[in-house]
Design an enzyme around this catalytic site. Sequence first.
Site, PDB file in Angstrom:
ATOM      1  N   SER A 176       0.824  -1.215   0.000  1.00  0.00           N
ATOM      2  CA  SER A 176       0.000   0.000   0.000  1.00  0.00           C
ATOM      3  C   SER A 176       0.852   1.256   0.000  1.00  0.00           C
ATOM      4  O   SER A 176       2.032   1.250   0.365  1.00  0.00           O
ATOM      5  CB  SER A 176      -0.917   0.022   1.229  1.00  0.00           C
ATOM      6  OG  SER A 176      -1.584  -1.193   1.371  1.00  0.00           O
TER       7      SER A 176
HETATM    8  N1  SAH Z   1      -0.647  -4.868   4.039  1.00  0.00           N
HETATM    9  C1  SAH Z   1       0.097  -5.200   2.856  1.00  0.00           C
HETATM   10  C2  SAH Z   1      -0.604  -4.828   1.559  1.00  0.00           C
HETATM   11  C3  SAH Z   1      -1.819  -5.611   1.364  1.00  0.00           C
HETATM   12  S1  SAH Z   1      -2.317  -5.972  -0.249  1.00  0.00           S
HETATM   13  C4  SAH Z   1       1.476  -4.599   2.871  1.00  0.00           C
HETATM   14  O1  SAH Z   1       1.804  -3.843   3.797  1.00  0.00           O
HETATM   15  O2  SAH Z   1       2.241  -4.891   1.960  1.00  0.00           O
HETATM   16  C5  SAH Z   1      -3.644  -7.024   0.241  1.00  0.00           C
HETATM   17  C6  SAH Z   1      -3.228  -8.415   0.626  1.00  0.00           C
HETATM   18  O3  SAH Z   1      -4.387  -9.069   1.114  1.00  0.00           O
HETATM   19  C7  SAH Z   1      -2.732  -9.243  -0.545  1.00  0.00           C
HETATM   20  O4  SAH Z   1      -1.483  -9.762  -0.243  1.00  0.00           O
HETATM   21  C8  SAH Z   1      -3.778 -10.352  -0.672  1.00  0.00           C
HETATM   22  O5  SAH Z   1      -3.237 -11.588  -1.083  1.00  0.00           O
HETATM   23  C9  SAH Z   1      -4.312 -10.417   0.738  1.00  0.00           C
HETATM   24  N2  SAH Z   1      -5.649 -11.013   0.877  1.00  0.00           N
HETATM   25  C10 SAH Z   1      -6.709 -10.921   0.041  1.00  0.00           C
HETATM   26  N3  SAH Z   1      -7.756 -11.598   0.550  1.00  0.00           N
HETATM   27  C11 SAH Z   1      -7.349 -12.125   1.734  1.00  0.00           C
HETATM   28  C12 SAH Z   1      -7.985 -12.928   2.722  1.00  0.00           C
HETATM   29  N4  SAH Z   1      -9.233 -13.351   2.627  1.00  0.00           N
HETATM   30  N5  SAH Z   1      -7.262 -13.262   3.822  1.00  0.00           N
HETATM   31  C13 SAH Z   1      -5.967 -12.866   3.970  1.00  0.00           C
HETATM   32  N6  SAH Z   1      -5.319 -12.126   3.055  1.00  0.00           N
HETATM   33  C14 SAH Z   1      -6.005 -11.756   1.951  1.00  0.00           C
END
Ligand code: SAH
Length: 252
Positions: free
Chosen positions: A101
Amino acid sequence: MRSLRHSSRCVMLLCAAVIGLPAVSPSCKGDRGADSALTSPNRQAERYRMVDQYILPRGIKDPAVIDAVRRVPRHRFVPARYSLFAYIDGPLPIGHNQTISQPSLVAEMTEQLKLKKTDKVLEIGTGSGYQAAILAELADRVLTIEIVEPLARQAEQTLAELGYKNIRVRIGDGYRGWPEEAPFDAIIVTAAPDHVPQPLLDQLAVGGRLILPVGRDVQTLELHRRTAEGVERKRLTLVRFVPLVRQEEAEK
Ligand code: SAH
């Protein structure tokens, strides 16, 4: 192929010039967080500049959050080919169609959680692990769930290399939360569900805060606070996150 590579390098050099970075091209060795692109291995000066250019103007005031952004080496969480852009205020690809992000949004969501040093925090969507590291600077313990296994493993490795001992990474569907570890003082969701997951509300301690984007294409960032009587909700701003996928969809 050659000219394509050459032109993408030129774009990078141009961007570097615009944002005032040293004019060197990033290393393409494929290893993460290579420092070779820049003169200072730790890149602290760039983090301070990022805070001045993007974090403070966004209205972030909590000194602890600002310090955390100055400390956590974001370049270690992005693939080496994007390392040069680690301190620009934008999302970056981390593989598997996911992104790390935007730093100012990470700071804003973190500030809204009003974390205390004694807090136990749950994050859904570990991604690169960057947001987890920011949380770990401010809270007692961070538990984080990632549905894409290679991302979870990579994040775990990066966090271990950086010496974080108060973060646990789990592979799975974060929609269900982490019931065995509940209740949580704060929960942050960094992928967007189309409704607020009830299990996450249920796993909040009284006084606990939940921040998450809700919606399909453009989402509303919502802050929920559990009280003795129920849950208070505040709508904050419009944001754009990758969708929260459910386990069944991920297995298709
Ligand atoms: N917080 C992260 C960025 C998140 S991007 C950072 O600091 O880099 C969103 C992430 O959520 C992705 O890696 C995606 O694979 C994950 N995601 C999507 N659906 C999810 C779920 N149901 N449970 C856990 N992770 C999930």
